[in-house]
Scaffold this motif. Structure first.
Motif, PDB file in Angstrom:
ATOM      1  N   ARG A  12     -11.601  -9.175  18.974  1.00 15.02           N
ATOM      2  CA  ARG A  12     -11.476  -7.750  19.335  1.00 15.02           C
ATOM      3  C   ARG A  12     -12.246  -6.896  18.338  1.00 15.02           C
ATOM      4  O   ARG A  12     -11.961  -6.908  17.133  1.00 15.02           O
ATOM      5  N   ALA A  13     -13.202  -6.122  18.850  1.00 12.46           N
ATOM      6  CA  ALA A  13     -14.033  -5.259  18.009  1.00 12.46           C
ATOM      7  C   ALA A  13     -13.180  -4.270  17.221  1.00 12.46           C
ATOM      8  O   ALA A  13     -13.476  -3.954  16.069  1.00 12.46           O
ATOM      9  N   LYS A  14     -12.091  -3.803  17.816  1.00  7.60           N
ATOM     10  CA  LYS A  14     -11.183  -2.858  17.160  1.00  7.60           C
ATOM     11  C   LYS A  14     -10.609  -3.456  15.873  1.00  7.60           C
ATOM     12  O   LYS A  14     -10.547  -2.797  14.836  1.00  7.60           O
ATOM     13  N   ASP A  15     -10.209  -4.717  15.924  1.00  9.53           N
ATOM     14  CA  ASP A  15      -9.647  -5.385  14.750  1.00  9.53           C
ATOM     15  C   ASP A  15     -10.703  -5.616  13.673  1.00  9.53           C
ATOM     16  O   ASP A  15     -10.428  -5.470  12.481  1.00  9.53           O
ATOM     17  N   ILE A  16     -11.897  -5.973  14.085  1.00 11.31           N
ATOM     18  CA  ILE A  16     -12.992  -6.191  13.135  1.00 11.31           C
ATOM     19  C   ILE A  16     -13.318  -4.883  12.423  1.00 11.31           C
ATOM     20  O   ILE A  16     -13.454  -4.845  11.193  1.00 11.31           O
ATOM     21  N   ASP A  17     -13.433  -3.794  13.171  1.00  6.34           N
ATOM     22  CA  ASP A  17     -13.734  -2.496  12.575  1.00  6.34           C
ATOM     23  C   ASP A  17     -12.639  -2.052  11.611  1.00  6.34           C
ATOM     24  O   ASP A  17     -12.914  -1.518  10.531  1.00  6.34           O
ATOM     25  N   SER A  18     -11.398  -2.284  11.975  1.00  3.58           N
ATOM     26  CA  SER A  18     -10.273  -1.936  11.103  1.00  3.58           C
ATOM     27  C   SER A  18     -10.335  -2.727   9.795  1.00  3.58           C
ATOM     28  O   SER A  18     -10.138  -2.172   8.706  1.00  3.58           O
ATOM     29  N   PHE A  19     -10.625  -4.020   9.901  1.00  2.00           N
ATOM     30  CA  PHE A  19     -10.736  -4.862   8.711  1.00  2.00           C
ATOM     31  C   PHE A  19     -11.875  -4.388   7.809  1.00  2.00           C
ATOM     32  O   PHE A  19     -11.715  -4.291   6.593  1.00  2.00           O
ATOM     33  N   LYS A  20     -13.017  -4.061   8.394  1.00  2.00           N
ATOM     34  CA  LYS A  20     -14.156  -3.593   7.594  1.00  2.00           C
ATOM     35  C   LYS A  20     -13.831  -2.267   6.896  1.00  2.00           C
ATOM     36  O   LYS A  20     -14.186  -2.080   5.727  1.00  2.00           O
ATOM     37  N   ARG A  21     -13.150  -1.359   7.599  1.00  2.00           N
ATOM     38  CA  ARG A  21     -12.762  -0.088   6.961  1.00  2.00           C
ATOM     39  C   ARG A  21     -11.846  -0.323   5.766  1.00  2.00           C
ATOM     40  O   ARG A  21     -11.977   0.298   4.723  1.00  2.00           O
ATOM     41  N   GLU A  22     -10.918  -1.271   5.902  1.00  2.00           N
ATOM     42  CA  GLU A  22     -10.004  -1.608   4.804  1.00  2.00           C
ATOM     43  C   GLU A  22     -10.776  -2.208   3.627  1.00  2.00           C
ATOM     44  O   GLU A  22     -10.537  -1.869   2.470  1.00  2.00           O
ATOM     45  N   MET A  23     -11.711  -3.100   3.899  1.00  2.00           N
ATOM     46  CA  MET A  23     -12.501  -3.739   2.841  1.00  2.00           C
ATOM     47  C   MET A  23     -13.341  -2.720   2.069  1.00  2.00           C
ATOM     48  O   MET A  23     -13.467  -2.810   0.848  1.00  2.00           O
ATOM     49  N   VAL A  24     -13.889  -1.741   2.772  1.00  2.00           N
ATOM     50  CA  VAL A  24     -14.728  -0.719   2.129  1.00  2.00           C
ATOM     51  C   VAL A  24     -13.911   0.118   1.146  1.00  2.00           C
ATOM     52  O   VAL A  24     -14.439   0.602   0.148  1.00  2.00           O
ATOM     53  N   THR A  25     -12.624   0.267   1.383  1.00  2.00           N
ATOM     54  CA  THR A  25     -11.798   1.045   0.453  1.00  2.00           C
ATOM     55  C   THR A  25     -11.586   0.311  -0.868  1.00  2.00           C
ATOM     56  O   THR A  25     -11.275   0.923  -1.877  1.00  2.00           O
ATOM     57  N   HIS A  26     -11.758  -1.017  -0.872  1.00  2.00           N
ATOM     58  CA  HIS A  26     -11.537  -1.816  -2.072  1.00  2.00           C
ATOM     59  C   HIS A  26     -12.809  -2.337  -2.726  1.00  2.00           C
ATOM     60  O   HIS A  26     -12.820  -2.640  -3.914  1.00  2.00           O
ATOM     61  N   PHE A  27     -13.874  -2.491  -1.934  1.00  2.00           N
ATOM     62  CA  PHE A  27     -15.103  -3.108  -2.439  1.00  2.00           C
ATOM     63  C   PHE A  27     -16.323  -2.305  -2.015  1.00  2.00           C
ATOM     64  O   PHE A  27     -16.333  -1.691  -0.954  1.00  2.00           O
ATOM     65  N   ARG A  28     -17.342  -2.366  -2.867  1.00  2.00           N
ATOM     66  CA  ARG A  28     -18.617  -1.756  -2.510  1.00  2.00           C
ATOM     67  C   ARG A  28     -19.343  -2.762  -1.612  1.00  2.00           C
ATOM     68  O   ARG A  28     -19.580  -3.898  -2.005  1.00  2.00           O
ATOM     69  N   MET A  29     -19.663  -2.342  -0.400  1.00  2.00           N
ATOM     70  CA  MET A  29     -20.297  -3.259   0.527  1.00  2.00           C
ATOM     71  C   MET A  29     -21.122  -2.513   1.558  1.00  2.00           C
ATOM     72  O   MET A  29     -20.975  -1.303   1.727  1.00  2.00           O
ATOM     73  N   SER A  30     -22.000  -3.251   2.211  1.00  2.00           N
ATOM     74  CA  SER A  30     -22.796  -2.668   3.282  1.00  2.00           C
ATOM     75  C   SER A  30     -22.659  -3.538   4.521  1.00  2.00           C
ATOM     76  O   SER A  30     -22.490  -4.757   4.432  1.00  2.00           O
ATOM     77  N   ASP A  31     -22.728  -2.906   5.669  1.00  2.00           N
ATOM     78  CA  ASP A  31     -22.602  -3.601   6.942  1.00  2.00           C
ATOM     79  C   ASP A  31     -24.007  -3.831   7.491  1.00  2.00           C
ATOM     80  O   ASP A  31     -24.747  -2.886   7.755  1.00  2.00           O
ATOM     81  N   LEU A  32     -24.389  -5.077   7.651  1.00  2.00           N
ATOM     82  CA  LEU A  32     -25.716  -5.406   8.158  1.00  2.00           C
ATOM     83  C   LEU A  32     -25.726  -5.537   9.680  1.00  2.00           C
ATOM     84  O   LEU A  32     -26.708  -5.989  10.254  1.00  2.00           O
ATOM     85  N   SER A  33     -24.633  -5.176  10.307  1.00  2.00           N
ATOM     86  CA  SER A  33     -24.506  -5.163  11.759  1.00  2.00           C
ATOM     87  C   SER A  33     -24.441  -6.572  12.340  1.00  2.00           C
ATOM     88  O   SER A  33     -23.876  -7.465  11.727  1.00  2.00           O
TER      89      SER A  33
END
Length: 106
Positions: A12-33
């Motif tokens: 589910r894209a919704k779950d993936i996006d939620s996980f990425k938003r959570e990770m960004v709050t803790h780590f410096r990262m970039s999304d390569l799509s």
């Protein structure tokens, strides 16, 4: 801790996006799509299938070993060949084989 690459998958894209938003709050990262290439493996994504391939890696390996112009063979070794522990064949230098993966990765 330093992590070079992370692949995030899910149904589910919704779950993936939620996980990425959570990770960004803790780590410096970039999304390569969308993943297209990872550790020498080509990734092609379609709605109905995910296809993995190593054509580029195999081509580099053939070029590195001066075999790029060789003709393909349907059966890569003699059929019904009996392999024996006590072989009279010339020993193969394993370092050349191991080196090819490092050379092709560049």
């Amino acid at each position: 801790m330093y992590v070079d690459d992370v692949i995030i998958t899910g149904t589910r894209a919704k779950d993936i996006d939620s996980f990425k938003r959570e990770m960004v709050t803790h780590f410096r990262m970039s999304d390569l799509s969308v993943l297209s290439y990872y550790l020498g493996i080509e990734v092609r994504q379609a709605k109905e299938a995910l296809t993995l391939g190593q054509i580029a890696y195999a081509s580099k390996l053939l070029e590195w070993s001066n075999m790029a112009k060789c003709k393909p063979c349907v059966t890569p070794m003699e059929e019904w060949l009996k392999l024996m522990k006590a072989s009279t064949a010339v020993k193969v230098d394993g370092t050349l084989y191991r080196a090819s993966s490092a050379v092709c990765a560049t």
